[in-house]
Design an enzyme around this catalytic site. Structure first.
Site, PDB file in Angstrom:
ATOM      1  N   LYS A  19       0.863  -0.993  -0.027  1.00  0.00           N
ATOM      2  CA  LYS A  19       0.100  -0.070   0.047  1.00  0.00           C
ATOM      3  C   LYS A  19       1.071   1.096  -0.084  1.00  0.00           C
ATOM      4  CE  LYS A  19      -4.026  -2.316   2.311  1.00  0.00           C
ATOM      5  NZ  LYS A  19      -5.101  -2.228   3.449  1.00  0.00           N
ATOM      6  N   TYR A  45     -12.175  -1.718  -3.535  1.00  0.00           N
ATOM      7  CA  TYR A  45     -12.593  -2.078  -2.451  1.00  0.00           C
ATOM      8  C   TYR A  45     -14.125  -1.955  -2.187  1.00  0.00           C
ATOM      9  CZ  TYR A  45      -8.550  -2.253   0.565  1.00  0.00           C
ATOM     10  OH  TYR A  45      -7.347  -2.697   1.256  1.00  0.00           O
ATOM     11  N   PHE A  53     -15.364   2.956   7.371  1.00  0.00           N
ATOM     12  CA  PHE A  53     -13.985   3.533   6.947  1.00  0.00           C
ATOM     13  C   PHE A  53     -13.693   3.561   5.425  1.00  0.00           C
ATOM     14  CE2 PHE A  53     -14.172  -1.159   7.556  1.00  0.00           C
ATOM     15  CZ  PHE A  53     -13.625  -1.636   6.363  1.00  0.00           C
ATOM     16  N   ARG A  75      -1.974 -14.464   3.925  1.00  0.00           N
ATOM     17  CA  ARG A  75      -2.784 -13.664   4.910  1.00  0.00           C
ATOM     18  C   ARG A  75      -2.055 -13.985   6.292  1.00  0.00           C
ATOM     19  NH1 ARG A  75      -7.122 -10.192   3.821  1.00  0.00           N
ATOM     20  NH2 ARG A  75      -8.177 -11.140   5.955  1.00  0.00           N
ATOM     21  N   THR A 125      -5.824  -7.629  10.498  1.00  0.00           N
ATOM     22  CA  THR A 125      -6.173  -6.224   9.842  1.00  0.00           C
ATOM     23  C   THR A 125      -5.705  -5.211  10.869  1.00  0.00           C
ATOM     24  OG1 THR A 125      -8.248  -6.946   8.990  1.00  0.00           O
ATOM     25  CG2 THR A 125      -8.098  -4.635   9.007  1.00  0.00           C
ATOM     26  N   ARG A 181       2.434  -6.806   9.285  1.00  0.00           N
ATOM     27  CA  ARG A 181       1.587  -5.629   9.859  1.00  0.00           C
ATOM     28  C   ARG A 181       2.068  -5.311  11.322  1.00  0.00           C
ATOM     29  NH1 ARG A 181      -4.270  -7.351   7.296  1.00  0.00           N
ATOM     30  NH2 ARG A 181      -4.083  -6.006   5.350  1.00  0.00           N
ATOM     31  N   ASN A 240      -1.810  -0.069   6.943  1.00  0.00           N
ATOM     32  CA  ASN A 240      -1.385  -1.447   7.426  1.00  0.00           C
ATOM     33  C   ASN A 240      -0.463  -2.086   6.547  1.00  0.00           C
ATOM     34  OD1 ASN A 240      -3.486  -2.123   5.688  1.00  0.00           O
ATOM     35  ND2 ASN A 240      -4.754  -3.163   7.460  1.00  0.00           N
ATOM     36  N   HIS A 291      -1.780  -5.553   1.343  1.00  0.00           N
ATOM     37  CA  HIS A 291      -3.217  -6.105   1.221  1.00  0.00           C
ATOM     38  C   HIS A 291      -2.957  -7.483   0.795  1.00  0.00           C
ATOM     39  CE1 HIS A 291      -6.962  -7.098  -0.745  1.00  0.00           C
ATOM     40  NE2 HIS A 291      -6.481  -7.493  -1.451  1.00  0.00           N
ATOM     41  N   GLU A 337      -9.871  -9.540  -8.029  1.00  0.00           N
ATOM     42  CA  GLU A 337      -8.888  -8.495  -7.530  1.00  0.00           C
ATOM     43  C   GLU A 337      -7.671  -8.516  -8.594  1.00  0.00           C
ATOM     44  OE1 GLU A 337      -7.814  -9.230  -3.740  1.00  0.00           O
ATOM     45  OE2 GLU A 337      -9.835  -8.399  -2.873  1.00  0.00           O
TER      46      GLU A 337
HETATM   47  P1  ATP Z   1      -7.035  -5.925   2.963  1.00  0.00           P
HETATM   48  O1  ATP Z   1      -8.358  -6.340   2.290  1.00  0.00           O
HETATM   49  O2  ATP Z   1      -6.285  -4.528   2.805  1.00  0.00           O
HETATM   50  O3  ATP Z   1      -5.757  -7.000   2.961  1.00  0.00           O
HETATM   51  P2  ATP Z   1      -7.845  -6.966   5.477  1.00  0.00           P
HETATM   52  O4  ATP Z   1      -8.703  -7.888   4.597  1.00  0.00           O
HETATM   53  O5  ATP Z   1      -7.380  -7.332   6.555  1.00  0.00           O
HETATM   54  O6  ATP Z   1      -7.045  -5.943   4.772  1.00  0.00           O
HETATM   55  P3  ATP Z   1     -10.591  -5.489   5.442  1.00  0.00           P
HETATM   56  O7  ATP Z   1     -11.558  -5.741   6.371  1.00  0.00           O
HETATM   57  O8  ATP Z   1     -10.659  -6.128   4.261  1.00  0.00           O
HETATM   58  O9  ATP Z   1      -9.094  -6.097   6.310  1.00  0.00           O
HETATM   59  O10 ATP Z   1     -10.468  -3.822   5.244  1.00  0.00           O
HETATM   60  C1  ATP Z   1      -9.656  -3.433   4.128  1.00  0.00           C
HETATM   61  C2  ATP Z   1      -8.922  -2.268   4.614  1.00  0.00           C
HETATM   62  O11 ATP Z   1      -9.570  -1.351   5.049  1.00  0.00           O
HETATM   63  C3  ATP Z   1      -7.983  -2.674   5.839  1.00  0.00           C
HETATM   64  O12 ATP Z   1      -6.923  -3.302   5.312  1.00  0.00           O
HETATM   65  C4  ATP Z   1      -7.522  -1.320   6.376  1.00  0.00           C
HETATM   66  O13 ATP Z   1      -6.583  -0.604   5.819  1.00  0.00           O
HETATM   67  C5  ATP Z   1      -8.977  -0.475   6.271  1.00  0.00           C
HETATM   68  N1  ATP Z   1      -9.717  -0.689   7.529  1.00  0.00           N
HETATM   69  C6  ATP Z   1     -10.218  -1.889   7.657  1.00  0.00           C
HETATM   70  N2  ATP Z   1     -10.961  -1.746   8.951  1.00  0.00           N
HETATM   71  C7  ATP Z   1     -10.880  -0.553   9.147  1.00  0.00           C
HETATM   72  C8  ATP Z   1     -11.424   0.233  10.295  1.00  0.00           C
HETATM   73  N3  ATP Z   1     -11.966  -0.136  11.454  1.00  0.00           N
HETATM   74  N4  ATP Z   1     -10.715   1.616  10.346  1.00  0.00           N
HETATM   75  C9  ATP Z   1     -10.045   2.081   9.448  1.00  0.00           C
HETATM   76  N5  ATP Z   1      -9.652   1.497   8.445  1.00  0.00           N
HETATM   77  C10 ATP Z   1     -10.095   0.012   8.417  1.00  0.00           C
HETATM   78 MG    MG Z   2      -9.734  -7.438   2.698  1.00  0.00          MG
END
Ligand code: ATP
Ligand code: MG
Length: 138
Positions: free
Chosen positions: A10, A50, A58, A86, A92, A103, A113, A116, A127
């Site tokens: 990212k 997304y 968020f 993962r 996350t 992370r 973080n 992705h 994706e």
């Molecule tokens: P990613 O999809 O980026 O790999 P993830 O699958 O661990 O991450 P998701 O729930 O898909 O988490 O959320 C996508 C992204 O949105 C997160 O990686 C983070 O950057 C952001 N995000 C998720 N939850 C929050 C939150 N509660 N507050 C702020 N940002 C968030």
């Molecule tokens: Mg995700």
């Protein structure tokens, strides 16, 4: 089972010069990089990427963040690579991520973080197609 997943370093990972460190950890796990390029999403492209999170609190913020600078997007390939990658990146919320995960070691915030990773075969397909044509995957 042989799988593909989409990995992104990212904008925070790229601007903090963590590209080499993340790639070192991926390759160190025996995961093969079968495509890679640097891109910068605009706001609409980040929203499209997304789209599963549309409506969540968020969503605006994370799509601003993802369009704030260049990202390195990669296709990773290997046995059970979705779950293995993962595991390498961690939860996350970096505060809840296991020790030694990307992370946990580098994230500064639940949003910023570093990386992705796709979370299912179905999402990985969507994706990967979002960024790569089949001709760009080796
Ligand atoms: P990613 O999809 O980026 O790999 P993830 O699958 O661990 O991450 P998701 O729930 O898909 O988490 O959320 C996508 C992204 O949105 C997160 O990686 C983070 O950057 C952001 N995000 C998720 N939850 C929050 C939150 N509660 N507050 C702020 N940002 C968030
Ligand atoms: Mg995700």
């Amino acid at each position: 089972m042989k799988e593909r997943t989409l990995a992104i370093i990212k904008p925070d990972g790229v601007s903090r010069n963590l590209v080499g460190e993340v790639i070192r950890r991926i390759e160190g796990e025996g995961i093969r990089i079968s495509a890679a390029k640097m891109i910068r999403m605009d706001k609409d492209q980040a929203k499209g990427f997304y789209q599963v999170h549309e409506g969540k609190p968020f969503f605006e913020s994370v799509t601003d963040f993802m369009s704030s600078g260049p990202c390195l997007v990669m296709v990773l390939e290997g046995d059970d690579v979705i779950g293995r990658y993962r595991k390498l990146i961690g939860a996350t919320d970096y505060k809840r991520a296991d020790e030694g995960t990307i992370r946990r070691d580098f994230a500064t915030d639940i949003e910023k973080n570093i990386v992705h990773g796709s979370d299912s075969v179905e999402n990985a397909k969507f994706e990967i197609k979002y960024f790569f044509s089949e001709l760009e995957i080796f």
